[in-house]
Design an enzyme around this catalytic site. Sequence first.
Site, PDB file in Angstrom:
ATOM      1  N   HIS A  52     -17.683 -18.540 -24.068  1.00  8.68           N
ATOM      2  CA  HIS A  52     -16.326 -19.105 -24.057  1.00  8.68           C
ATOM      3  C   HIS A  52     -15.996 -19.721 -25.405  1.00  8.68           C
ATOM      4  CE1 HIS A  52     -18.695 -22.666 -23.132  1.00  8.68           C
ATOM      5  NE2 HIS A  52     -17.628 -23.449 -23.270  1.00  8.68           N
ATOM      6  N   HIS A  54     -15.162 -22.692 -26.768  1.00 15.83           N
ATOM      7  CA  HIS A  54     -15.379 -24.040 -27.307  1.00 15.83           C
ATOM      8  C   HIS A  54     -16.234 -24.019 -28.581  1.00 15.83           C
ATOM      9  CE1 HIS A  54     -14.391 -26.032 -23.187  1.00 15.83           C
ATOM     10  NE2 HIS A  54     -13.312 -25.793 -23.907  1.00 15.83           N
ATOM     11  N   ASP A  56     -18.551 -25.884 -29.762  1.00 14.80           N
ATOM     12  CA  ASP A  56     -20.010 -26.073 -29.698  1.00 14.80           C
ATOM     13  C   ASP A  56     -20.724 -24.795 -29.237  1.00 14.80           C
ATOM     14  OD1 ASP A  56     -18.862 -26.670 -27.093  1.00 14.80           O
ATOM     15  OD2 ASP A  56     -20.836 -27.406 -26.480  1.00 14.80           O
ATOM     16  N   HIS A  57     -19.958 -23.726 -28.989  1.00 12.12           N
ATOM     17  CA  HIS A  57     -20.539 -22.439 -28.600  1.00 12.12           C
ATOM     18  C   HIS A  57     -20.222 -21.333 -29.602  1.00 12.12           C
ATOM     19  CE1 HIS A  57     -21.406 -23.788 -24.366  1.00 12.12           C
ATOM     20  NE2 HIS A  57     -20.661 -24.753 -24.844  1.00 12.12           N
ATOM     21  N   HIS A 108     -14.261 -23.575 -16.203  1.00 13.75           N
ATOM     22  CA  HIS A 108     -14.453 -24.469 -17.350  1.00 13.75           C
ATOM     23  C   HIS A 108     -13.397 -24.120 -18.414  1.00 13.75           C
ATOM     24  CE1 HIS A 108     -16.595 -26.926 -20.269  1.00 13.75           C
ATOM     25  NE2 HIS A 108     -16.707 -25.897 -21.077  1.00 13.75           N
ATOM     26  N   ASP A 130     -21.141 -22.813 -19.954  1.00 17.99           N
ATOM     27  CA  ASP A 130     -20.844 -24.125 -19.369  1.00 17.99           C
ATOM     28  C   ASP A 130     -20.275 -24.000 -17.955  1.00 17.99           C
ATOM     29  OD1 ASP A 130     -21.669 -25.253 -21.719  1.00 17.99           O
ATOM     30  OD2 ASP A 130     -19.680 -25.947 -22.369  1.00 17.99           O
ATOM     31  N   HIS A 168     -26.367 -26.579 -21.836  1.00 16.23           N
ATOM     32  CA  HIS A 168     -26.530 -28.013 -22.116  1.00 16.23           C
ATOM     33  C   HIS A 168     -27.683 -28.617 -21.315  1.00 16.23           C
ATOM     34  CE1 HIS A 168     -22.835 -28.738 -24.497  1.00 16.23           C
ATOM     35  NE2 HIS A 168     -22.311 -27.782 -23.751  1.00 16.23           N
TER      36      HIS A 168
HETATM   37 FE    FE Z   1     -20.404 -26.732 -24.240  1.00 18.13          FE
HETATM   38 ZN    ZN Z   2     -17.622 -25.696 -23.144  1.00 14.52          ZN
END
Ligand code: FE
Ligand code: ZN
Length: 257
Positions: A52, A54, A56-57, A108, A130, A168
């Site tokens: 996805h 985001h 942090d990915h 998410h 996530d 995570h």
């Molecule tokens: Fe994340």
């Molecule tokens: Zn995420």
Amino acid sequence: MELFPLPAFTDNYIWVLHDRVRALVVDPGEAEGVERWLQQHHLQLDTILITHHHADHTGGVEALRAATGARVVGPAHEPMPEPLERVVSGDVVTALDHRFEVIEVPGHTAGHIAFYCAEMDGAPLLFCGDTLFSGGCGRLFEGSPAQMFDSLRRLSALPDNTRVCCTHEYTLSNLAFAQAVEPGNADLTRYTAHCEQQRHQNFPTLPSSIGMEKRINPFLRTHMPEVQQAASRHEPAAPTDAVGVFATLRQWKNTYR
Ligand code: FE
Ligand code: ZN
């Protein structure tokens, strides 16, 4: 094939799968740590899978692509760094001579996907981003409770021995919430002790398994009377169908400390 959760930021894992020559990484939020690890292990980056949009990915995608020429595969319906092989539900990605099935799991984010490999050294493998965490699930940033409930139901229908590779290390805080929901769940008590021990030694609690998540994760247990009762104690006015119970749990978890 070898599987390794490479820690990133405060609590992310960038999953690395490799055959001692070529590597695949999932959701590289940053590039430097990945490049260093691949060099140390003399691995050539072959494929980047993204679940996805985001940061942090996806934050490391451009730098990794520039450094290695790796192919990048990600969700068709999310804003993504281009160029990208855009995949949808039912597509099959072949990487490192293994087949990864794409499963759409909105909730998410609206276009979130998961990658499922049915046969990987004897046990299936799931990269779920996530969506599903050990003992919990992702927050609903873009999707509805009904969508997330449906996504989790599809993941929980996978074989019990499926290794669940979440992005995570949220397990202990998820389990604290799970204990509040289901204090009488003996599997949950045992699993919590195990995970506390893992973290105490600074080991990951992941991968988990679908079989374990079905026994301990309240978000996959909305059909259980104890979970339903806990939800209606917390929110007496909430609907008591499975999606309603799920929505109550998700809301409750957002503010649980
Ligand atoms: Fe994340
Ligand atoms: Zn995420």
